[in-house]
Enzyme design. Structure first.
Site, PDB file in Angstrom:
ATOM      1  N   TYR A 142       0.801  -1.226   0.000  1.00 47.90           N
ATOM      2  CA  TYR A 142       0.000   0.000   0.000  1.00 47.90           C
ATOM      3  C   TYR A 142       0.834   1.278   0.000  1.00 47.90           C
ATOM      4  CZ  TYR A 142      -4.667  -1.962   0.464  1.00 47.90           C
ATOM      5  OH  TYR A 142      -5.859  -2.578   0.218  1.00 47.90           O
ATOM      6  N   LYS A 192       2.499 -15.599   3.026  1.00 47.91           N
ATOM      7  CA  LYS A 192       2.806 -16.458   1.885  1.00 47.91           C
ATOM      8  C   LYS A 192       4.322 -16.609   1.879  1.00 47.91           C
ATOM      9  CE  LYS A 192       1.610 -18.427  -2.136  1.00 47.91           C
ATOM     10  NZ  LYS A 192       0.619 -19.490  -2.366  1.00 47.91           N
ATOM     11  N   ASP A 225      -3.607 -18.185   0.416  1.00 50.25           N
ATOM     12  CA  ASP A 225      -4.557 -18.912  -0.447  1.00 50.25           C
ATOM     13  C   ASP A 225      -5.324 -19.960   0.363  1.00 50.25           C
ATOM     14  OD1 ASP A 225      -2.122 -20.223  -0.157  1.00 50.25           O
ATOM     15  OD2 ASP A 225      -1.983 -20.892  -2.245  1.00 50.25           O
ATOM     16  N   ASP A 249      -6.726  -6.734   3.620  1.00 50.50           N
ATOM     17  CA  ASP A 249      -7.806  -6.080   2.861  1.00 50.50           C
ATOM     18  C   ASP A 249      -8.710  -7.128   2.227  1.00 50.50           C
ATOM     19  OD1 ASP A 249      -9.211  -3.962   1.517  1.00 50.50           O
ATOM     20  OD2 ASP A 249      -8.135  -4.577  -0.305  1.00 50.50           O
ATOM     21  N   ASP A 253     -12.797  -8.501   3.473  1.00 48.38           N
ATOM     22  CA  ASP A 253     -14.008  -8.489   2.639  1.00 48.38           C
ATOM     23  C   ASP A 253     -14.643  -9.876   2.645  1.00 48.38           C
ATOM     24  OD1 ASP A 253     -13.958  -5.834   1.915  1.00 48.38           O
ATOM     25  OD2 ASP A 253     -14.045  -6.211  -0.252  1.00 48.38           O
TER      26      ASP A 253
HETATM   27  C1  IPM Z   1     -10.770  -0.754   2.839  1.00 47.63           C
HETATM   28  C2  IPM Z   1     -10.756  -0.206   1.454  1.00 47.63           C
HETATM   29  C3  IPM Z   1      -9.487   0.612   1.282  1.00 47.63           C
HETATM   30  C4  IPM Z   1      -8.311  -0.317   1.469  1.00 47.63           C
HETATM   31  C5  IPM Z   1      -9.330   1.385  -0.026  1.00 47.63           C
HETATM   32  C6  IPM Z   1     -10.568   2.168  -0.351  1.00 47.63           C
HETATM   33  C7  IPM Z   1      -8.124   2.277   0.019  1.00 47.63           C
HETATM   34  O1  IPM Z   1     -10.859  -1.213   0.505  1.00 47.63           O
HETATM   35  O2  IPM Z   1     -10.830   0.042   3.795  1.00 47.63           O
HETATM   36  O3  IPM Z   1     -10.729  -1.973   2.992  1.00 47.63           O
HETATM   37  O4  IPM Z   1      -7.885  -0.973   0.513  1.00 47.63           O
HETATM   38  O5  IPM Z   1      -7.817  -0.400   2.599  1.00 47.63           O
HETATM   39 MN    MN Z   2     -11.062  -3.186   1.392  1.00 49.82          MN
END
Ligand code: IPM
Ligand code: MN
Length: 351
Positions: A142, A192, A225, A249, A253
């Site tokens: 990042y 990894k 993975d 990240d 999700d």
């Molecule tokens: C999150 C988002 C951010 C990230 C982006 C929008 C920069 O996806 O907060 O998870 O990748 O951290």
């Molecule tokens: Mn995210």
């Protein structure tokens, strides 16, 4: 005298559904903790379109004086001009996380009773799904450590180099061990290291070294993975997961999806040393497709507010909000608007 007792919160509601969900969260925080005061900052896509500012150094300096930041979501509103990809991500969100040294990005994942998961019952019946991802927040891929040469030619070269400092890796791993010690004493490192031997080697070595300080914590390791598989086949095995910025990240999700969706996923960007304000935000984005229709679920923002309270030392308030939201999730509801969900939680909290 009074001034020092009050805790000042900077609110960046942002764009899209951000202002709708943040209004509910702020209303609830006000009701639960009278010592908080709130100042709004106009930032995000709409603000950039109107003023040209993404996040100036002056605004950053002002924000640095606050005790904490509550952020909604940023991204172009429906019908407005688009914002160039990366402008708000790098110039606003990541700038805040980096400038305020948010070394720990804390993302709880819990399948609340009453919430349905896309996972099959034979998976969710294995046991409660209740874990926390401790994501490093300031480094890895990042950083923006890269560049492009010979752009636009067939010899174009693009690089993004992952940065891993012993300082930041140790900081986030130690935080994760402490958290695991307070929870179910189980910590999983996700990386990894069989391929990313340099970064992975550092993470692995520090993970093993710090383990000696926490003999009560059981440790585990999964490649990223394999971890994405485990999250959908055996998610109840996890207690605390520690990982780098990009893996975290992606994994968070997925964690939000298996626990019923991004509408409940809260997060904290913590400045571990207390030198700068920590920032609390729902994991979801600005959802321009439903913005302005009073349709968004404000509970991720409300739960992020609970994390803010806990960080500021109001543990009772945080627990009260979390219990009330859990109770709200457990009940059957028909369709409810953003306002109705917020109001129901508020009245339950203050009755
Ligand atoms: C999150 C988002 C951010 C990230 C982006 C929008 C920069 O996806 O907060 O998870 O990748 O951290
Ligand atoms: Mn995210």
């Amino acid at each position: 005298m009074l001034e020092t007792m009050s805790q000042q919160i900077a609110v960046i509601a942002g764009d899209g559904i951000g202002p709708e969900v943040i209004a509910q969260a702020v209303q609830i925080l006000r009701a639960v903790d009278g010592s908080l005061s709130f100042d709004e900052f106009s930032l995000g896509a709409t603000h950039w379109q109107a003023s040209g500012e993404v996040l100036s150094d002056e605004t950053l300096k002002e924000l640095a004086r606050y005790d904490a930041i509550l952020l909604g979501a940023v991204g172009a509103n429906p019908g407005s001009d688009q914002v160039p990809s990366g402008l708000l991500e790098r110039g606003l969100l990541l700038k805040l996380r980096f400038a305020f040294d948010h070394g720990v990005n804390l993302r709880p994942a819990r399948l609340y009773p009453g919430m349905s998961s896309p996972l099959a019952p034979r998976i969710t019946d294995q046991g409660p799904i209740d874990f926390v991802v401790v994501r490093e927040g300031t480094e890895g891929l990042y950083c923006g450590n890269g560049g492009v040469v010979r752009q636009g030619t067939d010899q174009e070269i693009a690089t993004e180099t992952s940065i891993n400092t012993a300082f930041a890796v140790e900081r986030v791993i130690r935080f994760a061990y402490r958290l695991a010690a307070e929870r179910q004493q189980h910590l999983t490192l996700v990386h990894k290291h069989n391929v990313l031997v340099n970064a992975g080697g550092l993470w692995r070595r520090l993970f093993q070294e710090i383990a000696t300080e926490f003999p009560q914590v059981n440790t585990d390791y999964l490649h990223i993975d394999a971890a994405t598989i485990a999250l959908v086949t055996a998610p109840s095995q996890f207690d605390v997961i520690v990982t780098d910025n990009l893996f975290g990240d992606i994994l968070t999700d997925e964690a939000a999806a298996v626990t019923g969706g991004i509408g409940l996923a809260a997060s904290a960007n913590l400045n571990v040393e207390g030198a700068f304000p920590s920032m609390f935000e729902p994991v979801h984005g600005s959802a321009p497709d439903i913005a302005g229709h009073n349709l968004a679920d404000p509970r991720a923002a409300i739960l992020s507010g609970a994390m803010l309270l806990r960080h500021l030392g109001n543990h009772e308030g945080a627990i009260a909000i979390e219990r009330t939201v859990a109770g709200d999730i457990a009940k059957e509801h028909g369709h409810r608007t953003t306002d109705q969900i917020g109001k129901a939680i508020l009245s339950e909290l203050t009755h």
